[in-house]
Design an enzyme around this catalytic site. Structure first.
Site, mmCIF file in Angstrom:
data_model
loop_
_atom_site.group_PDB
_atom_site.id
_atom_site.type_symbol
_atom_site.label_atom_id
_atom_site.label_comp_id
_atom_site.label_asym_id
_atom_site.label_seq_id
_atom_site.Cartn_x
_atom_site.Cartn_y
_atom_site.Cartn_z
ATOM 1 C CE LYS A 1 -17.477 -18.148 -11.444
ATOM 2 N NZ LYS A 1 -18.456 -18.806 -10.750
ATOM 3 C CE LYS B 1 -18.170 -15.347 -8.488
ATOM 4 N NZ LYS B 1 -18.735 -16.629 -8.548
#
Ligand code: PBG
Length: 331
Positions: free
Chosen positions: A202, A256
């Protein structure tokens, strides 16, 4: 028929007709590839449109259950829940995350009542929707997010969600060691079949703005999240993050944001051969909607092309705010 000067290079030969394009297509997209993120808010019968995410609303628990029924009918296998916690319930330590009757737990139970085991419930683990400072973890006096103290809180948050009936625990906080700690605690508490989808890679991204509006943490957040989320310049580091989370017991991993990071998806898939998911995040959704609003693109085509790109890169599935719309198009 005219003769081609390049008879062995006719790449276009199989593209001439639709049936032929279908026959050689390498990647497919179906509603089963979609995970639908939903924002939960207080009240009954409440739908609150989110200005920064046109077409996306926060729903009260009763209406979240309706959305779950809708998703199930559309063939969407899983929902991802995020709460919009009232200001009065936010605190420095995010203790509301551990309340067994918080919005997430109530929404999880309502979905379970409505749909049984017909649809999966993925719950986000991180403290940002509950803290008064909008960081994902506990902070020291300088505002630095503390790793190990945060992991202890995340473990409790995960157990709280599992007890409410969550199927997949999805830690989005990026603390080190939390997957192993959560896995061990789930086993001990009798939740051996609860999965973990780790937000393993992330990035500290500028694409999360509308989400922070949606969960009500944008105005609260001081500073940024660069001390724990990844530097967008790095990809080897993503492989190390994924390796650690898998070793600690993650069942699947997430990358992400989505489209700007498809190189990471492809590398992770090639290296580890595990289920990889990507999150087409709020800023990506907003960019598509902004393009549609000014006539720069056509929504259905943009949505399906971007989702296909995730599949082509190696994703098992995609978290997307366009999930219901895409499932209708594909259905
Ligand atoms: C935070 C969290 C974020 C998102 C999911 N979980 C934002 C952040 O890290 O600040 C972003 C999702 C999106 O932008 O759609 N735990």
């Amino acid at each position: 028929m005219t003769q081609s000067a390049y008879p062995s290079l006719r790449m276009r030969r199989t593209r001439t007709h639709g049936w032929s394009r279908a026959m050689v297509r390498e990647t497919t997209l179906s509603p089963a590839d979609l995970i639908w993120p939903l924002f939960v808010t207080d009240g009954v019968g409440v739908e609150e449109p989110i200005a920064a995410l046109p077409g996306v609303s926060r729903w009260s628990v009763d209406l979240i259950a309706e959305r779950a029924g809708e998703a199930m009918a559309l063939g969407i296998p899983c929902l991802a829940l995020f709460p919009n916690t009232q200001a009065g319930r936010r605190s420095e330590d995010g203790a509301e995350a551990l309340n067994p009757d918080n919005l997430m737990c109530r929404a999880t139970r309502a979905i379970r009542d409505m749909c049984g085991d017909g649809i999966g419930v993925l719950t986000d683990v991180a403290l940002d929707p509950y803290t008064s400072h909008g960081q994902d973890g506990l902070i020291d006096q300088a505002g630095y997010v503390l790793n190990d103290a945060t992991v202890d809180a995340l473990v409790q948050q995960s157990l709280n969600q599992a007890a409410a009936g969550a199927d997949i625990i999805a830690p989005s906080d990026m603390m080190d060691g939390r997957i192993g700690a959560i896995r061990a605690a789930l086993e001990q508490a009798g939740h051996a079949n609860v999965q973990i989808m780790s937000y393993a890679a992330k990035y500290a991204s500028a694409f999360y703005g509308p989400f922070r509006d949606a969960v009500g943490s944008r105005g609260l957040l001081k500073g940024d999240k660069q001390t724990y989320q990844m530097d967008p310049a790095n990809s080897e580091e993503a492989l190390r993050e994924v390796a650690l989370d898998l070793a600690e017991g993650a069942d699947s991993v997430m990358v992400k944001p989505g489209l700007p990071y498809l190189d990471i998806v492809a590398k992770v898939k090639q290296r580890f051969a595990v289920p990889v998911f990507a999150y087409q995040v709020s800023g990506e959704y907003a960019m598509i909607e902004a393009a549609v609003a000014v006539g720069a693109g056509e929504r259905d085509a943009l949505v399906l092309e971007t989702l296909m790109a995730f599949k082509r890169a190696g994703c098992s599935g995609v978290l997307t705010y366009h999930a219901a719309h895409a499932a209708r198009l594909l259905g």
